[in-house]
Write a protein that holds these residues in place. Structure first.
Motif, mmCIF file in Angstrom:
data_model
loop_
_atom_site.group_PDB
_atom_site.id
_atom_site.type_symbol
_atom_site.label_atom_id
_atom_site.label_comp_id
_atom_site.label_asym_id
_atom_site.label_seq_id
_atom_site.Cartn_x
_atom_site.Cartn_y
_atom_site.Cartn_z
ATOM 1 N N ARG A 26 -8.547 -7.979 -0.909
ATOM 2 C CA ARG A 26 -7.492 -8.094 -0.017
ATOM 3 C C ARG A 26 -6.927 -8.947 0.146
ATOM 4 O O ARG A 26 -7.243 -10.602 0.072
ATOM 5 C CB ARG A 26 -7.937 -7.734 1.705
ATOM 6 N N GLY A 69 -7.990 -1.471 -6.975
ATOM 7 C CA GLY A 69 -8.668 -1.633 -5.236
ATOM 8 C C GLY A 69 -8.190 -3.208 -4.670
ATOM 9 O O GLY A 69 -8.764 -2.819 -3.692
ATOM 10 N N PHE A 88 -12.762 -4.346 -5.157
ATOM 11 C CA PHE A 88 -11.985 -4.785 -3.871
ATOM 12 C C PHE A 88 -11.886 -5.967 -3.903
ATOM 13 O O PHE A 88 -12.500 -7.181 -4.035
ATOM 14 C CB PHE A 88 -13.559 -4.509 -3.117
ATOM 15 N N THR A 116 -0.616 -1.045 1.136
ATOM 16 C CA THR A 116 0.058 -2.166 0.152
ATOM 17 C C THR A 116 1.226 -2.634 0.306
ATOM 18 O O THR A 116 1.695 -1.765 0.428
ATOM 19 C CB THR A 116 -1.204 -1.490 -0.786
ATOM 20 N N THR A 163 -5.396 -5.031 -2.467
ATOM 21 C CA THR A 163 -4.259 -4.841 -1.570
ATOM 22 C C THR A 163 -3.459 -5.824 -1.398
ATOM 23 O O THR A 163 -4.425 -7.082 -1.964
ATOM 24 C CB THR A 163 -4.483 -3.907 -0.900
ATOM 25 N N PRO A 200 -11.229 -2.474 7.074
ATOM 26 C CA PRO A 200 -11.300 -0.274 6.710
ATOM 27 C C PRO A 200 -9.954 0.096 6.972
ATOM 28 O O PRO A 200 -10.134 1.315 6.265
ATOM 29 C CB PRO A 200 -12.544 -0.323 7.203
ATOM 30 N N ARG A 239 -6.857 0.442 4.751
ATOM 31 C CA ARG A 239 -7.416 0.183 3.228
ATOM 32 C C ARG A 239 -6.692 1.432 2.135
ATOM 33 O O ARG A 239 -6.119 1.777 0.739
ATOM 34 C CB ARG A 239 -9.216 1.405 3.135
#
Length: 254
Positions: free
Chosen positions: A141, A182, A139, A241, A184, A235, A238
């Motif tokens: 961001r 995972g 994960f 991207t 973005t 979220p 999700r």
């Protein structure tokens, strides 16, 4: 991952737009790393405002310095006991003053290099240092701060606009490398904001002119821009991207 579970590093967060982005994440429960290069007092005051060492820390680092960026991420992990999950590449060294800007006939290549070093090299350093921990966790961001000027160059800030366009290209290429892990990578692009340190030199009639050209009849504020940054970290984004979201009251519509 919910915003409240994230550890967010905002570059250039000691003042202006970066400070508003840090506040927005903090309001939603995220722990925040307030990066600054020279605004020590303001950054430390902001970290205290956001809850002190358990919720926010101020860390000095010139994002163009790879070793300093590595040390900043290590300091964040030591402070919070976990790695940074989310980065906002906001650091900027620019003044928006159309009357004083360098014109095409006399702008120096060094002006482009200065912006490249802060904006593009800085973002690359931050992404490269953040990515391994993000990939290990499955994960991450990454949110880059752009501009609507490369779509609608109403004022030709040649150096600033060219480098922000390059940052958009990096956004779209980096998402391909990081997506399988995972992570973005997106961009939020504003127009003139009312008001930051960078836009403080802008004459009031210019703000009024731009407001009159937007469907909302207003100039976007830093707090309004920060709300859009939260979307890409949330979220609800999700499956998003490689995108560029323009947040300027509808001035640019393409």
């Amino acid at each position: 991952m919910q915003l409240s579970d994230q550890i967010v590093l905002v570059t250039g967060a000691g003042r202006g737009l970066g400070a508003e982005i840090a506040r927005a994440f903090s309001r939603h429960g995220a722990r925040v790393v307030v990066n600054y290069r020279a605004s020590k007092d303001a950054a430390e005051a902001l970290a205290a405002e956001l809850g002190g060492p358990e919720r926010a820390i101020a860390v000095q680092a010139d994002v163009a310095d790879r070793a300093a960026v590595e040390a900043m991420f290590a300091a964040a992990k030591a402070a919070f006991g976990a790695h940074v999950t989310t980065v906002v590449n906001n650091a900027l060294d620019y003044s928006f003053n159309g009357d004083a800007r360098a014109h095409l006939a006399n702008i120096a290549w060094e002006d482009f290099e200065k912006q490249t070093t802060t904006v593009l090299k800085g973002a690359l350093n931050v992404i490269q240092v953040a990515a391994p921990d993000m990939a290990d966790a499955g994960f991450g961001r990454v949110i880059n701060v752009g501009t609507n000027l490369f779509q609608n160059p109403v004022v030709p800030y040649h150096d600033y606009t060219a480098v922000k366009a390059a940052l958009l290209s990096l956004t779209r290429t980096a998402c391909g490398d990081l997506g399988p892990a995972g992570v973005t990578v997106n961009m939020v692009s504003g127009g003139l904001l009312r008001v930051t340190g960078a836009s403080a030199a802008t004459p009031e009639p210019v703000f009024d002119l731009i407001a009159g050209m937007t469907p909302l009849r207003s100039v976007t504020t830093p707090a309004e821009f920060a709300d859009a940054v939260l979307f890409f970290a949330s979220p609800w984004a999700r499956a998003v991207t490689g995108q560029n979201l323009v947040v300027d009251g509808g001035l640019v519509r393409d």
